[in-house]
Design an enzyme around this catalytic site. Sequence first.
Site, mmCIF file in Angstrom:
data_model
loop_
_atom_site.group_PDB
_atom_site.id
_atom_site.type_symbol
_atom_site.label_atom_id
_atom_site.label_comp_id
_atom_site.label_asym_id
_atom_site.label_seq_id
_atom_site.Cartn_x
_atom_site.Cartn_y
_atom_site.Cartn_z
ATOM 1 C CG ASP A 123 -53.081 72.402 64.027
ATOM 2 O OD1 ASP A 123 -52.054 72.173 64.698
ATOM 3 O OD2 ASP A 123 -53.526 71.619 63.160
ATOM 4 C CD GLU A 125 -50.779 66.702 65.001
ATOM 5 O OE1 GLU A 125 -50.515 65.493 65.088
ATOM 6 O OE2 GLU A 125 -51.919 67.162 65.258
#
Length: 387
Positions: free
Chosen positions: A77, A139
């Site tokens: 991400d 994350e």
Amino acid sequence: MSEDLLGRAKALLARLIAFESVSNRSNLPLIAFVEEYLSAHGVASRRAPNGSGDKTALLATVGPRVDGGVVLSGHTDVVPVEGQAWTSPPFVMREADGRLYGRGACDMKGFAACVLAMVPDFLTSPLKRPIHIVLSYDEETTCLGSTDVIAWFGKDEPRPSAVVVGEPTMMEVADAHKSVATIRTVVKGYEAHSALPALGANAVAAAADVVSEIGRLAREYEKGPLDPRFAPPYSTLHVGVIHGGTARNILARECAFDWEFRGLPGVLPAIPVGQVQAFVDTVALPRLTRFVTGPTITTEVEAVAPALGAEPGSAAETLALRLTKSNRTIAVSFATESGHFQAAGIPTVVCGPGSIDQAHKPDEYVEESQLAACLAFLGALAGELSR
């Protein structure tokens, strides 16, 4: 290192950047691409989806399924680009002056591209211990996307001896980082005409009181405890988002704000959360409810990424220093998924291409030379695990 290998890594980075895997979107298209790439090389992979099934982590293993291997971990991400002044499309890689631009180029698709580029070389190496590739999600928001995969190690997956999380450190070995706790406080007041404040409870005013107290605590933490390995050398508090109110002349019914705590190793997030709650209980809530009953102030810790504590002489530190031909470690102030690996009892360090100074900014980039250094590191790792 061959030009073909570096070219392969750059091509893979371009493909990875093209996936708009912002944390509020699915990462499944990117994961499907990686699965297809690995499968084309005869490497099986295993998904660890989230509860809603719109995101997943991925685990792939190259080499024998035995204990003692090394995990190469990264997240898929990226942070949003809205409102940022990019000079070129953020999800199209641009190459200029030895730099590769694009959202995630540095944080941290550059590392993932290098790892994937090395797969053919890993496969031709006579590995005696495996290389585990972990790609996670979320994350940038919760740091929880890797935890399901971590739980597999030592159970139905071989237990590794070390983890390298490839966040950008300019290929220096970081053996410690701060924790981060993301926190939301919601104040519920009672609406009334602003000319008659005794008939209501102003949620915005109460939220401002609590935000002011968080700022005061932040200044207290600047005094200590201190650790000169970190910049800044103290734990930090920060209020990033606040929303509340209906109109200028209405006492606000609700106000919510998001804040965070980044703590030195050993300074637990529960400490500042408790300090803020004590202020709420003794000052803010009594002030909010002095005219009416029913208003509330609630605080929820949404996610915690634990700190990474230094473990001098650990298997991960010893290995990474040998591979980077370095004799020193650093500490970083940003948080990663490393603390979750360490909490599971697996020695962990952070070491990856690029500088955190470029992360989360418009025109994010990674130096081509950093990719080359990362590829050399991974090549040395293959050699190490083949002995």
